[in-house]
Design a protein around this motif. Structure first.
Motif, mmCIF file in Angstrom:
data_model
loop_
_atom_site.group_PDB
_atom_site.id
_atom_site.type_symbol
_atom_site.label_atom_id
_atom_site.label_comp_id
_atom_site.label_asym_id
_atom_site.label_seq_id
_atom_site.Cartn_x
_atom_site.Cartn_y
_atom_site.Cartn_z
ATOM 1 N N SER A 169 0.817 -1.208 0.000
ATOM 2 C CA SER A 169 0.000 0.000 0.000
ATOM 3 C C SER A 169 0.852 1.259 0.000
ATOM 4 C CB SER A 169 -0.924 -0.013 1.211
ATOM 5 O OG SER A 169 -0.171 -0.021 2.395
ATOM 6 N N LYS A 170 2.146 1.089 0.302
ATOM 7 C CA LYS A 170 3.004 2.261 0.403
ATOM 8 C C LYS A 170 3.930 2.404 -0.793
ATOM 9 C CE LYS A 170 2.830 2.277 5.423
ATOM 10 N NZ LYS A 170 3.523 2.609 6.644
ATOM 11 N N MET A 171 3.787 1.489 -1.734
ATOM 12 C CA MET A 171 4.629 1.594 -2.918
ATOM 13 C C MET A 171 4.139 2.721 -3.813
ATOM 14 S SD MET A 171 7.028 -0.642 -2.644
ATOM 15 C CE MET A 171 7.637 -0.887 -4.312
ATOM 16 N N GLN A 172 4.968 3.152 -4.720
ATOM 17 C CA GLN A 172 4.683 4.297 -5.573
ATOM 18 C C GLN A 172 3.615 3.954 -6.608
ATOM 19 O OE1 GLN A 172 8.027 5.452 -7.844
ATOM 20 N NE2 GLN A 172 7.070 7.252 -8.746
ATOM 21 N N SER B 246 3.442 0.126 -8.275
ATOM 22 C CA SER B 246 4.646 -0.407 -8.914
ATOM 23 C C SER B 246 4.963 -1.827 -8.480
ATOM 24 C CB SER B 246 5.843 0.491 -8.612
ATOM 25 O OG SER B 246 6.077 0.551 -7.213
ATOM 26 N N ASN B 247 4.399 -2.284 -7.337
ATOM 27 C CA ASN B 247 4.650 -3.663 -6.916
ATOM 28 C C ASN B 247 3.483 -4.581 -7.243
ATOM 29 O OD1 ASN B 247 2.798 -2.849 -4.924
ATOM 30 N ND2 ASN B 247 3.709 -4.216 -3.412
ATOM 31 N N ARG C 250 5.566 -14.689 -11.792
ATOM 32 C CA ARG C 250 5.499 -14.310 -10.373
ATOM 33 C C ARG C 250 6.114 -12.935 -10.127
ATOM 34 N NH1 ARG C 250 7.836 -19.511 -10.098
ATOM 35 N NH2 ARG C 250 6.353 -21.163 -9.617
ATOM 36 N N LYS C 251 6.558 -12.267 -11.184
ATOM 37 C CA LYS C 251 7.240 -10.989 -11.025
ATOM 38 C C LYS C 251 6.249 -9.846 -10.827
ATOM 39 C CE LYS C 251 11.373 -12.195 -13.723
ATOM 40 N NZ LYS C 251 12.241 -11.796 -14.857
ATOM 41 N N THR C 252 6.767 -8.720 -10.373
ATOM 42 C CA THR C 252 5.983 -7.498 -10.249
ATOM 43 C C THR C 252 6.378 -6.551 -11.372
ATOM 44 O OG1 THR C 252 7.616 -6.447 -8.820
ATOM 45 C CG2 THR C 252 5.929 -7.801 -7.747
ATOM 46 N N LEU C 253 5.619 -5.448 -11.501
ATOM 47 C CA LEU C 253 5.955 -4.447 -12.515
ATOM 48 C C LEU C 253 7.347 -3.866 -12.256
ATOM 49 C CD1 LEU C 253 2.553 -2.529 -12.831
ATOM 50 C CD2 LEU C 253 3.456 -4.314 -14.328
ATOM 51 N N ALA D 298 13.415 -5.624 -0.846
ATOM 52 C CA ALA D 298 12.632 -6.843 -1.031
ATOM 53 C C ALA D 298 12.961 -7.539 -2.342
ATOM 54 C CB ALA D 298 11.139 -6.509 -0.959
ATOM 55 N N ASP D 299 13.055 -6.778 -3.425
ATOM 56 C CA ASP D 299 13.338 -7.390 -4.728
ATOM 57 C C ASP D 299 14.743 -7.975 -4.779
ATOM 58 O OD1 ASP D 299 10.835 -6.775 -5.654
ATOM 59 O OD2 ASP D 299 11.439 -4.912 -6.633
ATOM 60 N N VAL D 300 15.686 -7.317 -4.113
ATOM 61 C CA VAL D 300 17.062 -7.822 -4.100
ATOM 62 C C VAL D 300 17.130 -9.152 -3.359
ATOM 63 C CG1 VAL D 300 19.439 -7.355 -3.375
ATOM 64 C CG2 VAL D 300 18.001 -5.497 -4.238
ATOM 65 N N VAL D 301 16.463 -9.236 -2.218
ATOM 66 C CA VAL D 301 16.463 -10.474 -1.432
ATOM 67 C C VAL D 301 15.783 -11.591 -2.214
ATOM 68 C CG1 VAL D 301 15.722 -11.538 0.722
ATOM 69 C CG2 VAL D 301 16.523 -9.185 0.733
#
Length: 615
Positions: free
Chosen positions: A12-15, A34-35, A73-76, A297-300
């Motif tokens: 909810s806090k993503m851009q 964006s997520n 399973r990826k995000t934008l 999060a994406d890096v991990v």
């Protein structure tokens, strides 16, 4: 999280970004987070452009490369789709656009199913039985009703073996049995929102018709589960996670990283094996948890993927000390109170929607989820106990379409929202027995959340295993624990490395928290140079890791570690911790400016930033 707990998703806090979609009818601007996951974004494109399901494909490039697949399973954000980017919608020809269950080939060949699903789909799962000496009257090579193999969904066997839910693949075998062999089977995802694109009346609340109105829903207890067992590789994983509560008394949340494997104790079963727990940024108190935005999060996730792991679930504590002298905790999650609160069920449903289960048997390419929920709380003997759960596919739909909310003062009850001018909500019912034993249908306002839960057995192996190195005296600090003094910095990296004399680099690198820090550290992030290292750790190949250690990037880190290492004791003897590297192991060629901390090359007599001379 108990009554009054607060949980908020980082999503909810993503851009919020605007993505342009070019189609034969023109260009449409779509506002999205964006997520947002690719499957959910494709669903939103379908709604915004009013295009039929399965009649189009979406590409990142005009030359029809970079297809966004519904099974991804990826995000934008992780697909490198940014604010203002243009995507290209191309109508497909020759695709089966039938939405009914009468289509024989309902799946898409583009869906990437999990390896464990592919493995189990090739097995019949039949349960072998030995010859009964008392009931079987045939020879050793014969078979009868008393010894022939059973189907994996046989209810009598499941009850006798105390298996509460059949596995998902056993459920599929049941659907595909009979004369038609599953010809008319399709796994349809439930929807409780108005179907878009109806042109026969003004949009809601101006009008609604039978074509666009969602049907009323009657909730049923789900008889199958997507994951049949949760296994932590060893006790060290959870002990380090619980250590935060032991030190502060505050609750804690973490994401489970591991893999899905065949669980042989359940016919065609799936087990989630947990290898590590990653703790995202959060604010915890004795009674609540709030999840904050995680920039790493994406890096991990990327590091875990290259290690052969993935995010398989989440865990949180709900612990209150009972007797500190005996080390006992209070027991308040049981059949007389609540197993999971409504708020926790909604959170679990949100996570499961973010991690859908990919299958070719669904027109949408996804059905349900393997994402699990684990709660650490006190059992009847007042010891810390772990219970695993999933919420049903119906609960996922209610959460996805924003129809389910928690009640204010009863954690065991949820509530189906009523229709408003902004949102139409269909009637939702559930069935239960009244005081006379009659089965009655009730409106889900309120709704006992027990109808939404699927229990998953949780435990530890008899013989512990470890994907990562747990035999170290002082492990590398866990991320996001600065509030209790556990800080990940270069000093901690130096102290951690010094525990491995003789340069045992493979053992050093076998730690998810350490690898995540290397990828994201402010001084010298290595995330773009770690692929050979991660391959070596995944394969447990010391030679590959040793070869990677000769790169310029790691040579710079070695030099900094040598600079940060404590000086040897007077007399020139070796330090108590032992050398971090063998003689000559640390590469020269760089120096650190003491004023601005910039890493400069050896030939620079002064700092490139502040121009101060080298000292």
């Amino acid at each position: 999280m108990r009554r009054g707990a607060k949980a908020s998703s980082a999503s909810s806090k993503m851009q919020e970004i605007i993505v342009r979609v070019q189609s034969p009818t023109g260009t449409t601007r779509i506002s999205v987070s964006s997520n947002q996951t690719i499957p959910k974004f494709l669903q939103k494109v379908e709604e915004e452009l009013s295009v039929g399901h399965g009649t189009w494909k979406l590409y990142q490039n005009r030359d029809r490369s970079g297809e966004l697949k519904p099974g991804s399973r990826k995000t934008l954000h992780s697909t490198n789709i940014r604010h203002g980017d243009m995507l290209y919608l191309v109508p497909s020809s020759g695709l089966d656009t039938t939405d009914s269950a009468g289509s024989q080939d309902v799946g898409s060949n583009d869906v990437e199913e999990d390896e464990v699903d592919i493995l189990l789909s090739k097995q019949d799962g039949r349960i072998a039985r030995e010859r009964d000496e008392q009931l079987c009257h045939h020879g050793p090579k014969g078979k009868c009703v008393h010894c022939t193999s059973l189907e994996p969904y046989n209810e009598e066997y499941l009850q006798k073996s105390e298996i509460k839910h059949m596995s998902f693949h056993a459920h599929l075998k049941k659907l595909m049995g009979g004369v038609d062999k599953g010809k008319f089977v399709a796994l349809e995802n439930m929807s409780v929102k108005i179907r878009p694109g109806c042109t026969e009346h003004p949009p809601w609340p101006g009008g609604i018709c039978t074509k666009c109105q969602p049907s009323a829903v009657t909730l049923n207890r789900q008889k199958y589960r997507h994951v049949d067992n949760i296994m932590f590789e060893n006790h060290t994983i959870v002990d380090r996670f619980l250590d935060y509560w032991r030190k502060t008394g505050n609750q804690r949340l973490g994401f489970l990283y591991g893999k899905y494997e065949h669980h042989k104790d359940v016919p065609l079963g799936i087990r989630a094996t947990v290898a590590a727990i990653y703790e995202p940024p959060q604010v915890g108190t004795a009674n609540s948890l709030e999840l904050l935005e995680d920039r790493n999060a994406d890096v991990v996730d990327d590091i875990a993927r290259k290690l052969g792991l993935r995010k398989v679930g989440w865990i949180f504590t709900d612990l209150v000390a009972d007797d500190s002298g005996k080390g006992t905790v209070k027991n308040f999650r049981n059949a007389d109170s609540v197993f999971l609160s409504a708020e926790e069920c909604i959170m679990a449903g949100e996570f499961q929607n973010q991690h859908p289960n990919c299958t070719k048997l669904s027109p949408d390419g996804t059905f349900g989820s393997k994402f699990v929920t684990v709660v650490a709380s006190g059992d009847e003997s007042h010891q810390i106990h772990f219970e695993g759960y999933q919420v049903s596919n119906q609960c996922m739909a209610l959460v996805r379409d924003d129809c389910l909310v928690p009640t204010k003062d009863a954690p065991e009850l949820g509530y189906i929202k009523e229709s408003t001018p902004e949102q139409y909500v269909p009637d939702v019912f559930y069935k239960e027995k009244d005081s006379y034993g009659n089965l009655v249908t009730l409106l889900a306002r309120p709704l006992p959340v027990e109808y939404l839960l699927v229990q998953v057995t949780t435990g530890f192996p008899v013989d512990p295993v470890s994907t990562f190195n747990i035999r170290v005296a002082k492990p590398f600090p866990i991320e996001n624990r600065a509030d209790i003094g556990d800080i990940q910095d270069f000093g901690q990296l130096t102290a951690y490395m010094q525990q491995f004399p003789g340069y045992r680099l493979l053992e050093t690198m076998s730690d998810l928290h350490f690898l995540s820090y290397l990828a994201t550290m402010d001084m010298l992030p290595l995330k773009d140079h770690m692929d050979p290292l991660l391959e070596g750790v995944r394969e447990q190949n010391a030679e590959t890791v040793e070869h990677w250690s000769k790169t310029d990037q790691w040579a710079t880190v070695e030099q900094l570690i040598t600079a940060h290492a404590p000086s040897p004791p007077v007399g020139g003897g070796p330090s108590a911790a032992g050398p971090a590297f063998p003689p000559g192991g640390a590469a020269g060629g760089v120096w650190e400016c003491k004023h601005c901390t910039l890493i400069n090359q050896a030939h620079n007599a002064s700092c490139e930033i502040c121009n101060l001379p080298r000292t």
